[in-house]
Design an enzyme around this catalytic site. Structure first.
Site, PDB file in Angstrom:
ATOM      1  CE  LYS A  85      53.286 104.153  29.187  1.00 51.13           C
ATOM      2  NZ  LYS A  85      53.081 103.134  29.527  1.00 51.13           N
ATOM      3  CE1 TYR A  87      45.951 116.375  21.575  1.00 55.61           C
ATOM      4  CE2 TYR A  87      44.442 118.039  20.525  1.00 55.61           C
ATOM      5  CZ  TYR A  87      44.588 116.943  20.445  1.00 55.61           C
ATOM      6  OH  TYR A  87      44.240 115.817  20.566  1.00 55.61           O
ATOM      7  CG  ASP A 132      50.170 101.202  29.711  1.00 52.99           C
ATOM      8  OD1 ASP A 132      49.783 101.758  30.719  1.00 52.99           O
ATOM      9  OD2 ASP A 132      50.812 100.428  29.643  1.00 52.99           O
ATOM     10  CG  ASP A 189      36.852 109.685  19.293  1.00 55.85           C
ATOM     11  OD1 ASP A 189      36.744 110.619  20.587  1.00 55.85           O
ATOM     12  OD2 ASP A 189      37.292 109.527  18.582  1.00 55.85           O
ATOM     13  CG  ASP A 229      42.234 113.651  21.248  1.00 58.71           C
ATOM     14  OD1 ASP A 229      40.417 113.302  20.598  1.00 58.71           O
ATOM     15  OD2 ASP A 229      42.051 113.299  20.408  1.00 58.71           O
TER      16      ASP A 229
END
Ligand code: IPM
Ligand code: MG
Length: 411
Positions: free
Chosen positions: A232, A181, A264, A292, A288
């Site tokens: 990751k 970001y 993942d 959600d 983020d």
């Protein structure tokens, strides 16, 4: 600058004004206020209503804070400031200097939501979302706590099967001021073939990982003592360092059980068997996305609050936190009294608990929300057959009544 903002505010002076503190709730059913003894504690709160449904849900949460404060001997001094699209319309920037200054000078900041179709095609520095990133950076709130709890009253609202959703209680600790970001270099360029290229940088320094890891370990310690670090590390260098640092910090927390998971797999496990998670710690972009996803297990993103904290969370020093529902500005239902105010009300409870260490007042609000749900009231997003469909205001008034009645029961 302050003067210019005020001048520019004039045409809509009802929307953004400095509200003097009030000792009493204006609600007809409020009890006698702590006025008899005078409030014992005073806090200044910056309110950032923002765009879309933001002003509606902030107005409800403000009333809930006021009434709760009056019952707990706390006086709030609220100051409403423009941010996001509404600030763009007023003064041409998504985060005016005055808004950041007011936020920095307050004890805590409560934000509604920002964004809307109107500003979607703006240049990046003129997007409402840029204002949100700027205030997170400006307040240095690097630790974002996003709880996703399936309430027994709302199991039916989850899209997952009852046996998968029931009892889920996950806390996502998202790093908020670093990673892709904010990483540099970033931008657009034209490559040697004349091809347009957009690029960003996922970058973490060890100190950034260490401090978010400590917040996560502390958080897990107060919960079930299990922390899953999501990365990751099979592909990304920033994640390799992330895993190494989180593993090193774990030595300070022998009582917390640490595990690691690739992002993942974590996305898959969250819908397969979410109950396996207690506390998750992850970087900005994975947080983020996963928060959600976790929110939908609970039935509605309209229910979930968040707290963004700076180093005060580790050092107990002052420094305002930023509290906001994790939902967006929902421009499609804005101004129609359809929004669910509970995520913002619960964000106000997090503000009291994590921002001001007013745990009793926080509990009063949380209990009032549960009580209101027990009475069967539901906004559209959490409605199911047999419950009562209400609007944003009616839901807010029911929560206020419940905040109030708990006191009568206690006296
Ligand atoms: C969130 C939002 C923001 C983010 C956007 C609006 C910039 O999605 O708070 O989760 O990506 O952090
Ligand atoms: Mg998001």
């Amino acid at each position: 600058m302050a003067a210019s903002l005020r001048i520019n505010c004039k045409p809509v002076s009802t929307a953004f004004r400095v509200n003097p503190a009030s000792k009493c709730s204006r609600r007809p059913f409020s009890v006698s206020c702590a006025a008899a003894n005078g409030p014992q504690k005073r806090y200044s709160i910056t309110l950032l209503p923002g765009d879309g449904i933001g002003p509606e849900v902030i107005s409800v949460a403000k009333d809930v804070l006021k009434l709760t404060g009056s019952l707990e001997g706390i006086e709030f001094n609220f100051q409403e400031m423009p941010m996001g699209g509404s600030a763009l319309d007023l003064v041409g920037v998504p985060l005016p200097d005055e808004t950041l200054a007011a936020a920095k000078n307050s004890d805590a900041v409560l934000l509604g939501a920002i964004g809307g179709y109107k500003w979607d095609n703006n240049a990046k520095h003129l997007k409402p979302e840029t204002g949100l990133l700027q205030i997170r950076e400006g307040l240095k709130v690097f630790a974002n706590l996003r709880p996703a709890t399936v309430l027994p009253q709302l199991v039916e609202a989850s899209t997952l099967k009852r046996e998968v959703a029931e009892g889920v209680d996950v806390m996502v600790v998202r790093e908020l001021t670093g990673g892709i970001y904010f990483g540099k270099p970033r931008g657009f360029r034209t490559d040697e073939n004349g091809e347009e290229v957009g690029f960003n940088t996922e970058v973490y320094a060890a100190y950034e990982i260490d401090r978010i890891a400590r917040v996560a370990f502390e958080t897990a310690r107060k919960r079930q003592g299990r922390l899953c670090s999501v990365d990751k590390a099979n592909v990304l260098e920033a994640s390799m360092l992330w895993r190494r640092r989180v593993t090193a910090i774990a030595e300070e927390y022998p009582d917390v059980e640490l595990s690691h998971m690739y992002v993942d797999n974590a996305a898959m496990q969250l819908v397969r068997n979410p109950k396996q998670f207690d506390t998750i710690v992850t970087n900005n972009i994975f947080g983020d996305i996963l928060s959600d996803e976790a929110s939908m297990i609970t039935g509605s993103i309209g229910m979930l609050p968040s707290a963004s904290l700076g180093s005060s969370v580790l050092t107990k020093s002052r420094g305002p936190g930023l509290f906001e529902p994790i939902h967006g500005s929902a421009p499609d239902i804005a101004g129609q009294d359809k929004a669910n105010p509970l995520a913002t009300i619960l964000s106000a409870a997090m503000l009291l608990k994590y921002g001001l260490e007013e745990e009793d007042a926080a509990r009063r609000i949380e209990n009032a929300v549960l009580d209101t749900l027990n009475k069967g009231l539901r906004t559209g997003d959490i409605y199911s057959t047999g419950t009562k469909l209400v609007g944003c205001k009616e839901m807010g008034e029911a929560v206020l009544r419940s905040v109030d009645s708990q006191v009568h029961a206690a006296v």
